[in-house]
Scaffold this active site. Sequence first.
Site, PDB file in Angstrom:
ATOM      1  N   HIS A  60      -4.029   4.703   6.721  1.00 44.69           N
ATOM      2  CA  HIS A  60      -2.900   4.238   5.847  1.00 44.69           C
ATOM      3  C   HIS A  60      -1.527   4.701   6.644  1.00 44.69           C
ATOM      4  O   HIS A  60      -1.574   5.532   7.178  1.00 44.69           O
ATOM      5  CB  HIS A  60      -2.868   4.826   4.590  1.00 44.69           C
ATOM      6  CG  HIS A  60      -4.154   4.398   3.960  1.00 44.69           C
ATOM      7  ND1 HIS A  60      -4.023   3.216   3.013  1.00 44.69           N
ATOM      8  CD2 HIS A  60      -5.511   4.817   3.532  1.00 44.69           C
ATOM      9  CE1 HIS A  60      -5.329   3.160   2.539  1.00 44.69           C
ATOM     10  NE2 HIS A  60      -6.278   4.172   2.757  1.00 44.69           N
TER      11      HIS A  60
ATOM     12  N   ASP B 123       0.972  -1.392  -0.234  1.00 44.00           N
ATOM     13  CA  ASP B 123      -0.188  -0.108   0.057  1.00 44.00           C
ATOM     14  C   ASP B 123       0.688   1.215  -0.011  1.00 44.00           C
ATOM     15  O   ASP B 123       1.812   1.265   0.723  1.00 44.00           O
ATOM     16  CB  ASP B 123      -0.786  -0.233   1.282  1.00 44.00           C
ATOM     17  CG  ASP B 123      -1.701   1.122   1.615  1.00 44.00           C
ATOM     18  OD1 ASP B 123      -1.908   1.860   0.692  1.00 44.00           O
ATOM     19  OD2 ASP B 123      -2.272   1.328   2.452  1.00 44.00           O
TER      20      ASP B 123
END
Lengths: 552, 552
Positions: B368, B195
Amino acid sequence: MADGICRIIPLGGLGEVGKNMTALEADGSILVVDAGLAFPRDEHLGVDLVLPDFSYLRDRREQIRAVVLTHGHEDHVGALPYLLREVGAPEVWATRLTLGLVKSKLDEHGLLRNAELREADPQGEPVQLGPFRLEFVRMAHSIPDCVAISIETPGGRIVITGDYKVDHTPIDGQKTDVGRLAELGNRGVDLLLGDSTNAERPGVTPSERVVGEAFRQIIPQRRGRILISSFASNVHRMQQAIDVAVLVRRKVCVVGRSMRKNLNIARNLGYIDVPEGTLIKPVELDDYRPDQVLVLSTGSQGEPLSALTRIAYNDHPAVSVERGDTVIISAKPIPGNELRVHDAINRLAKSGAEVLHQENAAVHVSGHGNAEELRTILSLLRPRAVMPVHGEFRMLAAHAQLAREAGVPADSIVLAENGSVVELSARGVRIVDQVEAGVTFVDGLGVGDVQDVALRDRRHLSEDGVLIIVATLAGSNGAATAAPEVIARGFGEGTEVLDELRGEADRVLRECLAGGVSEIKLLQEHLHDGVGQLVYDRTRRRPMILPVVVEV
Amino acid sequence: MADGICRIIPLGGLGEVGKNMTALEADGSILVVDAGLAFPRDEHLGVDLVLPDFSYLRDRREQIRAVVLTHGHEDHVGALPYLLREVGAPEVWATRLTLGLVKSKLDEHGLLRNAELREADPQGEPVQLGPFRLEFVRMAHSIPDCVAISIETPGGRIVITGDYKVDHTPIDGQKTDVGRLAELGNRGVDLLLGDSTNAERPGVTPSERVVGEAFRQIIPQRRGRILISSFASNVHRMQQAIDVAVLVRRKVCVVGRSMRKNLNIARNLGYIDVPEGTLIKPVELDDYRPDQVLVLSTGSQGEPLSALTRIAYNDHPAVSVERGDTVIISAKPIPGNELRVHDAINRLAKSGAEVLHQENAAVHVSGHGNAEELRTILSLLRPRAVMPVHGEFRMLAAHAQLAREAGVPADSIVLAENGSVVELSARGVRIVDQVEAGVTFVDGLGVGDVQDVALRDRRHLSEDGVLIIVATLAGSNGAATAAPEVIARGFGEGTEVLDELRGEADRVLRECLAGGVSEIKLLQEHLHDGVGQLVYDRTRRRPMILPVVVEV
């Protein structure tokens, strides 16, 4: 003390960012402070510019004494050509650089002779314009030569800050004149109209000098091309970039029409210092190695046709970027422009350039003061009443909160809207009326002809496209002469659905005619409803449906 | 060691945020990891959803072994119903909560029987799916029950992180399993698909717990209604709000269909703990004083029909806000949604509510991991090769830079695009081919039928509207039967210009007919060009011009 009345009518800039304009009215005279434009939002489909609504001024054009400008940004001067053309004003007052920028703008519109341009001097004597006595006070911002305006009116003394930050180390040494502001405070300020843009942000905005320090850290290390993009009006930013370029012996090339124009005006008037031999033309770029040049460009908002966007999409005639180059986006995206700016950054990164922007480097500071600076101004001026201006409602509300905390009584804080008529007198300040103050759209050559209904239609068209049904009737006997035609644009269905719709139109038409319905408006209505329902059932879409019945 | 080949084909999520989907192909079997959707951008006029292009999978549907999902967010599971309907897959693997969310989604689409749903267990034994051996590793994120997937393939071991942050104090105690990741690193990871969303941001993302602390500071002091808006899937955020509500004895009311649905699913599966008697229905709100309730709502992105937007515009059947109330927007606007969110904030502030949002309070953290967390994962896994995924190009490039700094050789870092065919084998990793991987638009009931040409037309229509010219010819002798009609929508000019255009159409038509031009296509072309030129001369606008010539 004041023994009369002054009315303050904000005609733009309240409840929004942009198109700042305020009318002051006393003893039958009107003073207009600033005449700014706004840029269209996404829902303003196809609109080029947004102007304040001039109706209030148009109805009182004989009373207008002058337009006074605080500084040269588009959201404060951009509507001036339209105002002079549509309404008129005998004089325009502004400081020297602002006047220089305005002159060039009026020249482009062929309006140079429409008003007398008068220079406002922050060091000069007060200026009497009808019942208004004006003093100009230097303020620091992201363009040179900004002023606040103190206006003695029959209703009391009003101070309008214009845009500002309290930068104690501005590039040009022209600090916000806290001494003059304190002096005004001592003389007594009855009403403050203060910039609210950053009222929600705590602390202080860093000095413009911080960006120069970032440039001095970043630029000397680089071996490739350097490209800096900022607002075309940010003369200080250009100056700082040029200073570092001179230091590291890079030539400077300016691309983008508006930036070249502003640089020339600022240079001719002595607001920017560029040593001889520093500037090169875009066509000369190929004569230098990448490490010998620094490019200044427009396009920091990702505007579609701007220099930076064309460079990012490898579509600029003179400038390209490649691996090893550095691009500095020295600006913050205006809300609504984020995606475009991100697109440009991604494109540039894909070319191999390192892209520095406000999220990953200290390459931008705001031109507007944060909460502590607003508090400083409130302390210096100690106004009896405050009317927050320049900003969305939440910003105005935050500014009002700061004023309350500074000791301004709650009933002397005015949260006005565009079109509010605010009355200032010895009895204080209050909203007494509301006048029309909407928006005027500029679209192509038309000013104000695109109305909400056209925008609503454009929005409808943009959602699901348009379906046109053309049917013909024989005028002699009112019978259909042929099966209707169906034309689709932006609809996105295949021929199968269109065939079905054509069949439905034919059916509706025949049914109407068989039932004795032959009035064209009624036929169109039936076609609209019948075809519209079938389209929705089949596709869950609602294209605009335009039935045309022609009698032949 | 691996002695075969595995091909990795990212079909979405690279060079963009959203519609994450990756295909893994080895020995004639395909594994699909995630099947996400993206939300349309402004230029996708009228489009409801954006899906990955399924063509690659459609051509190989017999080879698909399973779809494996990392977590339940729309950008990872939203395209699953469309994928199952248009392509099909025998099995869908996901953790318990993800499966619960997916089940409800498939049920709505009537697709529950289209695939076998299998539960992935991070504590369980590895799962063998054809040539792929899968292990699931717990990861922390902004929705519970997220996993990374380690996949042993004939080409080597691949780890796909899914979305994650390294939260050491997550709300549910389910930390990112750094121990398992280290163990995988010790066994040897050949390729990491990681990611990249926050790769550009320095440091670490604060723990989700920080938001709970903000809630605990803000909520007990308030005396009015409290409204918290967040993503409907953020179960931890809801849990933290509910915990504080229970503490201060406020009833909790959930508004917004998707949030109610997710709360029910999470509660039934034991992922959220709501004491009996805490929840009240919207209709019961009137039975309580403002200081006795806390409202949880959708709409944190300012979506037009969402609960928060309707509340802000005073258009919600059950909830309103007034002076003294507090609204907490516990989310960050996704780029492109800024203006809408600002509009909602302004409206709420205007109602007198205090609005807390990420710019003025610590009421949101990202799901995130930032750069240091990405470094942590790189250190734990020590992958031989890295392919950054999930993100715009600049984010992928920043992740690549972190990988280089972590010691991954430059030729083992793959900056791929959607559709790149990446080959992993004992010889390392490289891009060997490129397949089609565009976008599929969902518009109403249609999947994929709205193409670029329809969007181009909608864009054209949205700029300056449409002008329709209808002319009729008598089939018998080819003469015009009447003067043409001109119909305008979204154009915004007065009757004067339209009259002139009608005259021009008439002139062009007569000129053509007099010159012997009677072919309908040619007549339409002449009308289009003649009228178009006149429109542009008069208005500087370019509406879409649709000439219709009917023979009767």
